[in-house]
Design a protein around this motif. Structure first.
Motif, PDB file in Angstrom:
ATOM      1  N   CYS A 164       0.829  -1.216   0.000  1.00 12.47           N
ATOM      2  CA  CYS A 164       0.000   0.000   0.000  1.00 12.47           C
ATOM      3  C   CYS A 164       0.855   1.255   0.000  1.00 12.47           C
ATOM      4  CB  CYS A 164      -0.935  -0.001   1.209  1.00 12.47           C
ATOM      5  SG  CYS A 164      -2.199  -1.278   1.134  1.00 12.47           S
ATOM      6  N   ALA A 165       1.927   1.256   0.784  1.00  9.84           N
ATOM      7  CA  ALA A 165       2.814   2.414   0.833  1.00  9.84           C
ATOM      8  C   ALA A 165       3.494   2.629  -0.518  1.00  9.84           C
ATOM      9  CB  ALA A 165       3.862   2.226   1.925  1.00  9.84           C
ATOM     10  N   GLY A 166       3.927   1.557  -1.149  1.00 11.76           N
ATOM     11  CA  GLY A 166       4.562   1.672  -2.458  1.00 11.76           C
ATOM     12  C   GLY A 166       3.619   2.202  -3.517  1.00 11.76           C
ATOM     13  N   LEU A 167       2.367   1.794  -3.446  1.00 12.66           N
ATOM     14  CA  LEU A 167       1.384   2.236  -4.443  1.00 12.66           C
ATOM     15  C   LEU A 167       0.925   3.669  -4.218  1.00 12.66           C
ATOM     16  CD1 LEU A 167      -0.821  -0.969  -4.688  1.00 12.66           C
ATOM     17  CD2 LEU A 167       0.762  -0.103  -6.407  1.00 12.66           C
ATOM     18  N   SER A 168       0.949   4.138  -2.978  1.00 13.81           N
ATOM     19  CA  SER A 168       0.397   5.457  -2.674  1.00 13.81           C
ATOM     20  C   SER A 168       1.445   6.549  -2.511  1.00 13.81           C
ATOM     21  CB  SER A 168      -0.463   5.385  -1.416  1.00 13.81           C
ATOM     22  OG  SER A 168       0.327   5.016  -0.304  1.00 13.81           O
ATOM     23  N   THR A 169       2.724   6.204  -2.568  1.00  9.78           N
ATOM     24  CA  THR A 169       3.785   7.192  -2.375  1.00  9.78           C
ATOM     25  C   THR A 169       4.345   7.625  -3.718  1.00  9.78           C
ATOM     26  OG1 THR A 169       4.370   6.136  -0.286  1.00  9.78           O
ATOM     27  CG2 THR A 169       5.997   7.624  -1.256  1.00  9.78           C
ATOM     28  N   LEU A 170       4.440   8.921  -3.905  1.00  8.87           N
ATOM     29  CA  LEU A 170       5.038   9.451  -5.127  1.00  8.87           C
ATOM     30  C   LEU A 170       6.560   9.337  -5.016  1.00  8.87           C
ATOM     31  CD1 LEU A 170       2.915  12.682  -5.660  1.00  8.87           C
ATOM     32  CD2 LEU A 170       2.766  10.541  -6.918  1.00  8.87           C
ATOM     33  N   PRO A 171       7.224   9.001  -6.104  1.00 11.28           N
ATOM     34  CA  PRO A 171       8.680   8.881  -6.053  1.00 11.28           C
ATOM     35  C   PRO A 171       9.348  10.247  -5.908  1.00 11.28           C
ATOM     36  CG  PRO A 171       7.888   8.578  -8.284  1.00 11.28           C
ATOM     37  CD  PRO A 171       6.667   8.673  -7.400  1.00 11.28           C
ATOM     38  N   PHE A 172      10.375  10.328  -5.057  1.00 12.40           N
ATOM     39  CA  PHE A 172      11.112  11.578  -4.886  1.00 12.40           C
ATOM     40  C   PHE A 172      12.269  11.702  -5.861  1.00 12.40           C
ATOM     41  CE2 PHE A 172       9.255  11.225  -0.594  1.00 12.40           C
ATOM     42  CZ  PHE A 172       8.618  12.455  -0.552  1.00 12.40           C
ATOM     43  N   PHE A 173      12.997  10.614  -6.078  1.00 13.14           N
ATOM     44  CA  PHE A 173      14.224  10.673  -6.852  1.00 13.14           C
ATOM     45  C   PHE A 173      14.125   9.957  -8.195  1.00 13.14           C
ATOM     46  CE2 PHE A 173      15.443  10.799  -2.352  1.00 13.14           C
ATOM     47  CZ  PHE A 173      15.953  12.096  -2.330  1.00 13.14           C
ATOM     48  N   SER A 174      12.972   9.459  -8.560  1.00 14.45           N
ATOM     49  CA  SER A 174      12.846   8.734  -9.814  1.00 14.45           C
ATOM     50  C   SER A 174      11.578   9.167 -10.539  1.00 14.45           C
ATOM     51  CB  SER A 174      12.824   7.224  -9.559  1.00 14.45           C
ATOM     52  OG  SER A 174      11.756   6.892  -8.711  1.00 14.45           O
ATOM     53  N   SER A 175      11.565   8.935 -11.837  1.00 14.40           N
ATOM     54  CA  SER A 175      10.410   9.337 -12.635  1.00 14.40           C
ATOM     55  C   SER A 175       9.279   8.310 -12.560  1.00 14.40           C
ATOM     56  CB  SER A 175      10.815   9.546 -14.090  1.00 14.40           C
ATOM     57  OG  SER A 175      11.380   8.361 -14.604  1.00 14.40           O
ATOM     58  N   HIS A 176       9.644   7.049 -12.351  1.00 22.35           N
ATOM     59  CA  HIS A 176       8.664   5.974 -12.277  1.00 22.35           C
ATOM     60  C   HIS A 176       9.073   4.994 -11.182  1.00 22.35           C
ATOM     61  CE1 HIS A 176       8.003   7.518 -16.329  1.00 22.35           C
ATOM     62  NE2 HIS A 176       6.804   6.996 -16.269  1.00 22.35           N
ATOM     63  N   VAL A 177       8.080   4.327 -10.636  1.00 22.67           N
ATOM     64  CA  VAL A 177       8.342   3.284  -9.654  1.00 22.67           C
ATOM     65  C   VAL A 177       7.801   1.971 -10.193  1.00 22.67           C
ATOM     66  CG1 VAL A 177       7.841   2.440  -7.337  1.00 22.67           C
ATOM     67  CG2 VAL A 177       8.245   4.864  -7.695  1.00 22.67           C
ATOM     68  N   ILE A 178       8.618   0.942 -10.141  1.00 23.98           N
ATOM     69  CA  ILE A 178       8.217  -0.402 -10.557  1.00 23.98           C
ATOM     70  C   ILE A 178       8.062  -1.214  -9.289  1.00 23.98           C
ATOM     71  CG2 ILE A 178       8.862  -2.461 -11.863  1.00 23.98           C
ATOM     72  CD1 ILE A 178      10.869  -0.510 -13.376  1.00 23.98           C
ATOM     73  N   ILE A 179       6.867  -1.704  -9.032  1.00 21.47           N
ATOM     74  CA  ILE A 179       6.633  -2.549  -7.855  1.00 21.47           C
ATOM     75  C   ILE A 179       6.430  -3.971  -8.342  1.00 21.47           C
ATOM     76  CG2 ILE A 179       5.153  -3.027  -5.886  1.00 21.47           C
ATOM     77  CD1 ILE A 179       4.455  -0.048  -5.856  1.00 21.47           C
TER      78      ILE A 179
END
Length: 87
Positions: free
Chosen positions: A66-81
């Motif tokens: 849930c945290a990974g899905l709801s948190t915007l990335p600070f240092f990257s353009s995209h997040v891959i979970i």
């Protein structure tokens, strides 16, 4: 979109822009790992600053997903979970 064979999915990754999310369903852990690695590699190629978060349903709490899905990335353009071991 649904792909019933690995080669057709690989062609999709080569020819198309990537989708926002993918659901990979296969009982073969090796094949699933290969597919997830391909998706990650293609996204990292298009967006080199992407962050990869590896989670396992059996080892990580649901709150981590849930945290990974709801948190915007600070240092990257995209997040891959990558969530594996889903029962």
């Amino acid at each position: 979109m649904k792909f019933s064979s690995l080669p057709s999915f690989e062609k999709h990754l080569q020819d198309s822009s990537l989708c926002q999310s993918y659901l990979v369903v296969t009982s073969d852990a090796d094949e699933r790992g290969k597919i997830l690695s391909q998706i990650s590699a293609h996204l990292k190629k298009k967006h080199p600053q992407s962050e990869v978060i590896n989670l396992s349903q059996t080892e990580d709490p649901f709150e981590a997903l849930c945290a990974g899905l709801s948190t915007l990335p600070f240092f990257s353009s995209h997040v891959i979970i990558r969530l594996d071991d889903v029962g």
